[in-house]
Design a protein around this motif. Structure first.
Motif, PDB file in Angstrom:
ATOM      1  N   ASP A  21       0.821  -1.223   0.000  1.00 32.91           N
ATOM      2  CA  ASP A  21       0.000   0.000   0.000  1.00 32.91           C
ATOM      3  C   ASP A  21       0.851   1.268   0.000  1.00 32.91           C
ATOM      4  O   ASP A  21       0.324   2.363  -0.219  1.00 32.91           O
ATOM      5  N   TYR A  22       2.151   1.101   0.253  1.00 35.99           N
ATOM      6  CA  TYR A  22       3.008   2.279   0.414  1.00 35.99           C
ATOM      7  C   TYR A  22       4.173   2.350  -0.577  1.00 35.99           C
ATOM      8  O   TYR A  22       4.918   3.328  -0.572  1.00 35.99           O
ATOM      9  N   ILE A  23       4.354   1.333  -1.389  1.00 29.40           N
ATOM     10  CA  ILE A  23       5.461   1.338  -2.350  1.00 29.40           C
ATOM     11  C   ILE A  23       5.160   2.338  -3.463  1.00 29.40           C
ATOM     12  O   ILE A  23       4.137   2.253  -4.140  1.00 29.40           O
ATOM     13  N   ARG A  24       6.054   3.303  -3.637  1.00 30.75           N
ATOM     14  CA  ARG A  24       5.889   4.331  -4.659  1.00 30.75           C
ATOM     15  C   ARG A  24       6.940   4.226  -5.766  1.00 30.75           C
ATOM     16  O   ARG A  24       6.831   4.890  -6.785  1.00 30.75           O
ATOM     17  N   GLU A  25       7.954   3.404  -5.550  1.00 30.05           N
ATOM     18  CA  GLU A  25       9.061   3.297  -6.502  1.00 30.05           C
ATOM     19  C   GLU A  25       8.699   2.315  -7.615  1.00 30.05           C
ATOM     20  O   GLU A  25       8.784   1.108  -7.456  1.00 30.05           O
ATOM     21  N   THR A  26       8.293   2.849  -8.766  1.00 23.15           N
ATOM     22  CA  THR A  26       7.824   2.003  -9.868  1.00 23.15           C
ATOM     23  C   THR A  26       8.955   1.393 -10.679  1.00 23.15           C
ATOM     24  O   THR A  26       8.712   0.497 -11.499  1.00 23.15           O
ATOM     25  N   ASP A  27      10.190   1.858 -10.476  1.00 22.54           N
ATOM     26  CA  ASP A  27      11.321   1.321 -11.234  1.00 22.54           C
ATOM     27  C   ASP A  27      11.968   0.110 -10.560  1.00 22.54           C
ATOM     28  O   ASP A  27      12.914  -0.455 -11.096  1.00 22.54           O
ATOM     29  N   ALA A  28      11.480  -0.268  -9.400  1.00 16.11           N
ATOM     30  CA  ALA A  28      12.026  -1.446  -8.712  1.00 16.11           C
ATOM     31  C   ALA A  28      11.397  -2.715  -9.292  1.00 16.11           C
ATOM     32  O   ALA A  28      10.279  -2.710  -9.808  1.00 16.11           O
ATOM     33  N   ALA A  29      12.147  -3.824  -9.196  1.00 19.67           N
ATOM     34  CA  ALA A  29      11.642  -5.132  -9.608  1.00 19.67           C
ATOM     35  C   ALA A  29      11.535  -6.019  -8.375  1.00 19.67           C
ATOM     36  O   ALA A  29      12.303  -5.865  -7.419  1.00 19.67           O
ATOM     37  N   PHE A  30      10.596  -6.962  -8.395  1.00 13.63           N
ATOM     38  CA  PHE A  30      10.281  -7.741  -7.210  1.00 13.63           C
ATOM     39  C   PHE A  30      10.260  -9.242  -7.491  1.00 13.63           C
ATOM     40  O   PHE A  30       9.809  -9.677  -8.549  1.00 13.63           O
ATOM     41  N   VAL A  59       1.578 -15.429  -3.299  1.00 10.56           N
ATOM     42  CA  VAL A  59       0.697 -15.275  -4.457  1.00 10.56           C
ATOM     43  C   VAL A  59      -0.055 -13.951  -4.399  1.00 10.56           C
ATOM     44  O   VAL A  59      -0.132 -13.212  -5.385  1.00 10.56           O
ATOM     45  N   ALA A  60      -0.603 -13.628  -3.222  1.00 11.73           N
ATOM     46  CA  ALA A  60      -1.367 -12.385  -3.084  1.00 11.73           C
ATOM     47  C   ALA A  60      -0.486 -11.163  -3.322  1.00 11.73           C
ATOM     48  O   ALA A  60      -0.921 -10.183  -3.951  1.00 11.73           O
ATOM     49  N   HIS A  61       0.758 -11.201  -2.833  1.00  6.53           N
ATOM     50  CA  HIS A  61       1.681 -10.083  -3.058  1.00  6.53           C
ATOM     51  C   HIS A  61       1.948  -9.919  -4.552  1.00  6.53           C
ATOM     52  O   HIS A  61       1.970  -8.792  -5.070  1.00  6.53           O
ATOM     53  N   ALA A  62       2.192 -11.030  -5.236  1.00  5.58           N
ATOM     54  CA  ALA A  62       2.493 -10.982  -6.670  1.00  5.58           C
ATOM     55  C   ALA A  62       1.323 -10.405  -7.459  1.00  5.58           C
ATOM     56  O   ALA A  62       1.510  -9.576  -8.361  1.00  5.58           O
ATOM     57  N   GLN A  63       0.114 -10.814  -7.113  1.00  8.70           N
ATOM     58  CA  GLN A  63      -1.064 -10.312  -7.820  1.00  8.70           C
ATOM     59  C   GLN A  63      -1.226  -8.811  -7.641  1.00  8.70           C
ATOM     60  O   GLN A  63      -1.510  -8.076  -8.605  1.00  8.70           O
ATOM     61  N   LYS A  64      -1.036  -8.328  -6.431  1.00  8.17           N
ATOM     62  CA  LYS A  64      -1.208  -6.892  -6.173  1.00  8.17           C
ATOM     63  C   LYS A  64      -0.100  -6.079  -6.824  1.00  8.17           C
ATOM     64  O   LYS A  64      -0.357  -4.997  -7.381  1.00  8.17           O
ATOM     65  N   LEU A  65       1.137  -6.576  -6.774  1.00  7.39           N
ATOM     66  CA  LEU A  65       2.232  -5.882  -7.447  1.00  7.39           C
ATOM     67  C   LEU A  65       1.970  -5.779  -8.946  1.00  7.39           C
ATOM     68  O   LEU A  65       2.201  -4.729  -9.559  1.00  7.39           O
ATOM     69  N   ALA A  66       1.478  -6.868  -9.539  1.00 11.43           N
ATOM     70  CA  ALA A  66       1.184  -6.871 -10.973  1.00 11.43           C
ATOM     71  C   ALA A  66       0.067  -5.881 -11.302  1.00 11.43           C
ATOM     72  O   ALA A  66       0.142  -5.145 -12.303  1.00 11.43           O
ATOM     73  N   VAL A  72       7.209  -8.193 -11.556  1.00 13.25           N
ATOM     74  CA  VAL A  72       7.215  -9.136 -10.428  1.00 13.25           C
ATOM     75  C   VAL A  72       7.420 -10.563 -10.924  1.00 13.25           C
ATOM     76  O   VAL A  72       6.893 -10.954 -11.967  1.00 13.25           O
ATOM     77  N   ILE A  73       8.215 -11.317 -10.169  1.00 20.66           N
ATOM     78  CA  ILE A  73       8.444 -12.736 -10.413  1.00 20.66           C
ATOM     79  C   ILE A  73       7.931 -13.513  -9.208  1.00 20.66           C
ATOM     80  O   ILE A  73       8.274 -13.195  -8.068  1.00 20.66           O
ATOM     81  N   LEU A  74       7.113 -14.520  -9.454  1.00 14.72           N
ATOM     82  CA  LEU A  74       6.600 -15.386  -8.395  1.00 14.72           C
ATOM     83  C   LEU A  74       7.401 -16.684  -8.390  1.00 14.72           C
ATOM     84  O   LEU A  74       7.569 -17.322  -9.430  1.00 14.72           O
ATOM     85  N   THR A  75       7.914 -17.066  -7.227  1.00 14.11           N
ATOM     86  CA  THR A  75       8.697 -18.296  -7.142  1.00 14.11           C
ATOM     87  C   THR A  75       7.813 -19.510  -7.391  1.00 14.11           C
ATOM     88  O   THR A  75       6.607 -19.497  -7.139  1.00 14.11           O
ATOM     89  N   GLY A  76       8.439 -20.582  -7.873  1.00 19.62           N
ATOM     90  CA  GLY A  76       7.744 -21.854  -8.005  1.00 19.62           C
ATOM     91  C   GLY A  76       7.855 -22.630  -6.714  1.00 19.62           C
ATOM     92  O   GLY A  76       8.637 -22.280  -5.829  1.00 19.62           O
ATOM     93  N   GLY A  77       7.082 -23.698  -6.584  1.00 23.70           N
ATOM     94  CA  GLY A  77       7.167 -24.516  -5.378  1.00 23.70           C
ATOM     95  C   GLY A  77       5.806 -24.981  -4.912  1.00 23.70           C
ATOM     96  O   GLY A  77       4.839 -24.991  -5.676  1.00 23.70           O
ATOM     97  N   THR A  78       5.716 -25.325  -3.658  1.00 26.44           N
ATOM     98  CA  THR A  78       4.490 -25.846  -3.052  1.00 26.44           C
ATOM     99  C   THR A  78       3.750 -24.729  -2.339  1.00 26.44           C
ATOM    100  O   THR A  78       4.331 -24.007  -1.528  1.00 26.44           O
TER     101      THR A  78
END
Length: 247
Positions: A111-120, A125-132, A138-144
């Motif tokens: 809710d507070y990230i303003r830096e659009t030039d950063a990569a994540f 899963v929820a973090h990745a969806q909101k960042l996108a 944004v890159i989401l790790t694979g796994g269980t």
């Protein structure tokens, strides 16, 4: 040396040091690792100490045997978590390559990230969806996928993270103690946290005041590996060199 005498010596060491590892006991008492582990187990069952991964701590640290769900965590210390998250988000710089750990406090950072030039990179899963949705790379790790924390965990996720080199990483924790350091209830989740932390140039553990002097099942990081971002800390923690009180 009789077992009762070893027990007294172990408890005396704990009174002085507040924590002890199996390796320390083998050296201090000139006993085998199996004997040290057996003594720790016996004293733990007697309620004299708390057995943790690799050693023992004084029983004045509260041991966390269960892990709350994401929904349950979201109801706890919301204002404090947002204060920490706001400060953590302000640390992100242009062109940073960020690891963002799963968790409610790291989630509030979104809710507070303003830096659009950063990569994540994130294992949530929820973090990745909101960042996108916010237009971030944004890159989401694979796994269980672990249902209770909505985190992607396990060896596959850890293996993927070993190839990355992060400028900054932000991590959640279930407990912070001077004895067990940063802890979490799940070994697979601990593996991901530990691997990602090792790949960070700067690492931060987001920890509200309720996490201090709490010990969960598995240690994933040492105090030397990360700074602690918190809203407030107990008096005995104020001298910690890596403690940052968020304004």
């Amino acid at each position: 040396m009789l077992s009762e005498e070893r027990y007294r010596m172990i408890l005396k060491i704990l009174e002085e040091k507040r924590s002890v590892t199996v390796t320390e006991l083998t050296n201090l008492l000139d006993i085998s690792e199996s004997t040290a582990r057996r003594d720790i187990t016996a004293l733990d069952k007697a309620g004299k100490l708390i057995k943790v991964f690799g050693g023992a701590v004084l029983s004045d640290n509260e041991f966390l045997s269960l892990e709350p769900t994401v929904a349950q965590k979201a109801e706890i210390s919301q204002e404090e978590k947002r204060k920490i998250a706001r400060y953590a988000a302000s640390l992100i710089q242009p062109h940073d390559f960020i690891y963002l750990d799963a968790g409610t406090t790291t989630g509030y950072m979104l809710d507070y990230i303003r830096e659009t030039d950063a990569a994540f990179v994130t294992n949530a899963v929820a973090h990745a969806q909101k960042l996108a949705r916010n237009g971030m790379y944004v890159i989401l790790t694979g796994g269980t996928l672990k249902s209770s924390t909505e985190a992607v965990v396990g060896a596959m996720a850890a293996l993927m993270l070993k190839d990355y080199h992060f400028t900054r990483g932000f991590f959640g924790t279930n407990g912070v103690s001077r004895t067990a350091e940063f802890t979490t209830p799940d070994a697979d989740e601990a593996l991901v946290k530990k691997t990602a932390m090792a790949q960070c140039r700067e690492a931060y553990v987001l920890c509200d005041h309720s996490k201090f002097n709490m010990v969960s099942k598995v240690t994933f990081g040492s105090f030397a590996s990360a700074s602690i971002l918190t809203d407030e800390a107990p008096e005995e923690w104020r001298d910690a060199a890596n403690l940052i009180l968020c304004p």
